[in-house]
Structure formats: structure tokens, C-alpha cells
Design an enzyme around this catalytic site. Structure first.
Site, mmCIF file in Angstrom:
data_model
loop_
_atom_site.group_PDB
_atom_site.id
_atom_site.type_symbol
_atom_site.label_atom_id
_atom_site.label_comp_id
_atom_site.label_asym_id
_atom_site.label_seq_id
_atom_site.Cartn_x
_atom_site.Cartn_y
_atom_site.Cartn_z
ATOM 1 C CD GLU A 1 38.829 39.605 34.547
ATOM 2 O OE1 GLU A 1 37.674 39.987 34.275
ATOM 3 O OE2 GLU A 1 39.681 39.324 33.672
ATOM 4 C CG HIS B 1 35.485 36.754 30.917
ATOM 5 N ND1 HIS B 1 36.609 36.271 31.550
ATOM 6 C CD2 HIS B 1 35.530 38.104 31.036
ATOM 7 C CE1 HIS B 1 37.306 37.284 32.040
ATOM 8 N NE2 HIS B 1 36.672 38.408 31.752
ATOM 9 C CD GLU C 1 35.743 40.572 27.181
ATOM 10 O OE1 GLU C 1 36.551 41.396 27.658
ATOM 11 O OE2 GLU C 1 34.744 40.163 27.810
ATOM 12 C CG HIS C 2 40.380 38.066 28.563
ATOM 13 N ND1 HIS C 2 41.344 38.363 29.498
ATOM 14 C CD2 HIS C 2 39.209 38.562 29.056
ATOM 15 C CE1 HIS C 2 40.798 39.012 30.518
ATOM 16 N NE2 HIS C 2 39.494 39.130 30.277
#
Length: 383
Positions: free
Chosen positions: A95, A20, A23-24
Site C-alpha cells: 500500500e 493505520h 486499523e488493518h
């Protein structure tokens, strides 16, 4: 999933949340953000990471070639620095903290953690604040070099597109890109057995208790089209007993054990599969008891649901036809990593051939070896 693996014989373990995090970072380049490039062409872009894949996507009404080049280039040409890695940690921490107050998110990942203890599945896909803080520049580079390789990628395009012309664009885009050195990758996803079934309770700020039941599949799921057949059959099995048309659902509803918040889902991924059923209910103990009772009787009762099977099959077919009006839905149904590429049109063909006997056999295979866990979230002042 792939936090522990071997590359060319060397064992590697990376912090939870690395996929993840990567991905960012793919959108963040030296002096621009990739979203800016898509916005200039009028395209909408996004990305998301699941347990087994990271997906990058865009939709556009024009400038397809330009946007396709943007997509291929930013995924295949990374830019990582220590400063950018450190800065991203704070963003992802926010997040993660946001998800801590999301009731559905907490229920979902807590039940999966109980189904697959001491595994990569036991941690949120985003990781934790602690594991994200452990991520260093070298981790990001290693994750990228290991998994962001042409042989580990699928590209899917849907819309009013000339396939041969699109292939020409793709080939031309790839011509000047270096081919990664060959590697031997061995994934390590060894799951331990469930602990004894129990109801784990948590307290949050909720108006009513929320109960989630998980079923871990322990039978062997085939790959390719047979795996897709398995997945569709399990979905129909649950619909036969838990859709709004089902007698069992109607009784639960009339007895005020469930309401419109009730839902179920089935996940079939590389090396694991599970089902999750959940509901906000003022009768949590009754909900668990009745779910157990219905699930136990499915293998013997499903064969008697001939007319209901026809109804559910036709309803699912209608859903597929409706999805065919959406480019996003068609793309979302594509899977290029289950042994052979399959699309929504393959799913329709498999559904048309599916029989009640097929569903009965697959349901028995799944339920005969499935193990269960429960998670209950209660109000903080409810003892």
C-alpha cells in the site's frame, strides 16, 4: 498524531504508521475476517485512519442490530498474534509503495512535512516501509490498550432508526464487556517552528509541474462550536478568492496559470490546522507569485466582498442541504472530539449566523500568523 505519549507517567514512542496498522489488524480475527460477517448480512463496511482518528463504519438496509453488534464487538474484542502482525507488514508495504507513485498523495504529504518538520505529521499516515517493519506485537497491543477505550470512542448512527431502541441494543451489548483499568494519558504533540520559507523541488513522471502551497496556522483555534465556526469561516474565505465565481480565480484561469486541476482544502484538527492549495500548471513560478499576492491582500480586501459573501454563504448552505439526502454524508460530518459533539445540523445553524465581519476577523487571525511553504514536482527530465 499520538506516536509519543505518556501513560500513567511513563513516556512511550511508537513507530510511524501504528494507528493505520492497528486499523488493518482489527478486522483480522482468529479464524475469520470481519468483512465476511458484514457481507453475510448484506452490509457494506470500511475503515480509514486520519491524523487524529480511526473510523470504522458500515451501511445497511436491514439487520441493523446484528450489524451494530458486529461493529461494537470487533472494535472492542481484538485478536492479535505475532504471526498475523508479521504477515500484515507485507500488505501495508504494498500500500505504501503504491502511494509513492500517486502524485497527489506525494505532493500533499511533502507539503505537510515542510509545514510541520520533525513531527508525527511529517510522515505519511501509513508510515514508511522502514517504520512498519519496526512494528511488533507489543506495539499493537499497547496502542490498542491505550486508545481503544470507551471514553475515547464515539458512536454515530443515522437513518430511519428508533433512538431509544438503538440505545437499548448498545447498552445490552456493553453489559458483559470488561471496563478497562483507569489510566492517565498525556499526549505529546510539540511542533517546532517552520524553517525559512522555500520551494522544495522533486522529480516524478509527470506531464506538467505540480505546485502545492501550504499555510500553517499558528493562531489559537477555539474548541466546540466556536471551532466549527472558525473552520466554516476559513472555508468561505478561500471560496471568496479561489472559487470559480471569484474575480481572482477568473484572472488566474484566463492567464493560464491555473486550470480545472486547481483545488484547496483546509484541515482543522486537534492541536493543528493548515490549508493546502495546489494545481498542475505550466507556469509554476507565476502560480506561486500570484498565490502570494492574493493571500497577502485577503485581510484588506475581504471586507469589500459583501455580495460575494452572500453568494458563497448560500452556495454552502445548498451543499449542506444536498448532503442531508445522504446518510453517509451526514455521518461523515459528525465530530465527537472537538470539545462537544457537533453534526451537520449544527453546521447549518452556525453558517446561518455567520457574518462577513466574523469571516474577516477569523481570516485576519489565521493569515496574520500563518507561515508558508511550497513544493514543486517536476518531470524527471525537466531541469
Amino acid at each position: 498524531m499520538d506516536r509519543t505519549f505518556q501513560v500513567n507517567g511513563k513516556k512511550i514512542t511508537q513507530p510511524a504508521g501504528i494507528a493505520h496498522f492497528l486499523e488493518h489488524k482489527m478486522f483480522d480475527k482468529q479464524d475469520y475476517d470481519v468483512f465476511e460477517l458484514f457481507n453475510k448480512t448484506g452490509a457494506r463496511s470500511n475503515a480509514y485512519t486520519s491524523f487524529t482518528t480511526t473510523n470504522y463504519l458500515f451501511s445497511t438496509a436491514e439487520s441493523l442490530k446484528e450489524n451494530l453488534d458486529i461493529l461494537l464487538d470487533f472494535v472492542q474484542i481484538p485478536y492479535f498474534t505475532q504471526e498475523k502482525v508479521q504477515r500484515e507488514k507485507g500488505i501495508i508495504d504494498q500500500e505504501i509503495n503504491m502511494y509513492q507513485n500517486d502524485l497527489d498523495n506525494q505532493a500533499y504529504f511533502k507539503i505537510i512535512a515542510n509545514l510541520y518538520p520533525d513531527s508525527a505529521l511529517a510522515t505519511d499516515i501509513a508510515g514508511t516501509v522502514k517504520t512498519v517493519d519496526q512494528i511488533q506485537l507489543a506495539d499493537v497491543q499497547l496502542a490498542y490498550n491505550t486508545f481503544y477505550r470507551p471514553e475515547n470512542m464515539s458512536l454515530f448512527i443515522t437513518g430511519k432508526v428508533d433512538p431509544q431502541l438503538a440505545m437499548t441494543w448498545i447498552v445490552n451489548n456493553q453489559k458483559n464487556k470488561a471496563t478497562p483499568q483507569p489510566q492517565v494519558l498525556q499526549r505529546e504533540n510539540n511542533f517546532v517552528e517552520n524553517s525559512q520559507e522555500h520551494v522544495e523541488q522533486f522529480k516524478m513522471d509527470v506531464a506538467r509541474p505540480k505546485v502545492t502551497i501550504g499555510l500553517r496556522g499558528n493562531d489559537l483555534v477555539p474548541t466546540g462550536r466556536d471551532g466549527l465556526k472558525y473552520e466554516i469561516a476559513i472555508s468561505i474565505m478561500f471560496d471568496l478568492f479561489f472559487s470559480e465565481n471569484a474575480v481572482e480565480y477568473d484572472k488566474l484561469y484566463r492567464d493560464e496559470i491555473i486550470d480545472d486541476s486547481f483545488s484547496w482544502e483546509f484541515e482543522n484538527e486537534r492541536s493543528f490546522h493548515f490549508a493546502v492549495l495546489g494545481c498542475d500548471t505550466k507556469k509554476p513560478a507565476d502560480f506561486i507569485k500570484q498565490m502570494h499576492s492574493i493571500i497577502r491582500m485577503i485581510p484588506n480586501q475581504i471586507v469589500n466582498k459583501t455580495s460575494e459573501f452572500i453568494l458563497q454563504k448560500n452556495e454552502l448552505l445548498g451543499n449542506y442541504i444536498e448532503m442531508m439526502d445522504s446518510e453517509e454524508a451526514i455521518s461523515g460530518q459528525f465530530d465527537g472530539f472537538i470539545g462537544e459533539p457537533v453534526t451537520i445540523y449544527d453546521e447549518v445553524a452556525i453558517l446561518n449566523e455567520l457574518t462577513l465581519a466574523d469571516v474577516t476577523a477569523i481570516a485576519k487571525s489565521f493569515l496574520s500568523k500563518a507561515t508558508m511553504q511550497e513544493v514543486m514536482i517536476r518531470a524527471a527530465d525537466n531541469d
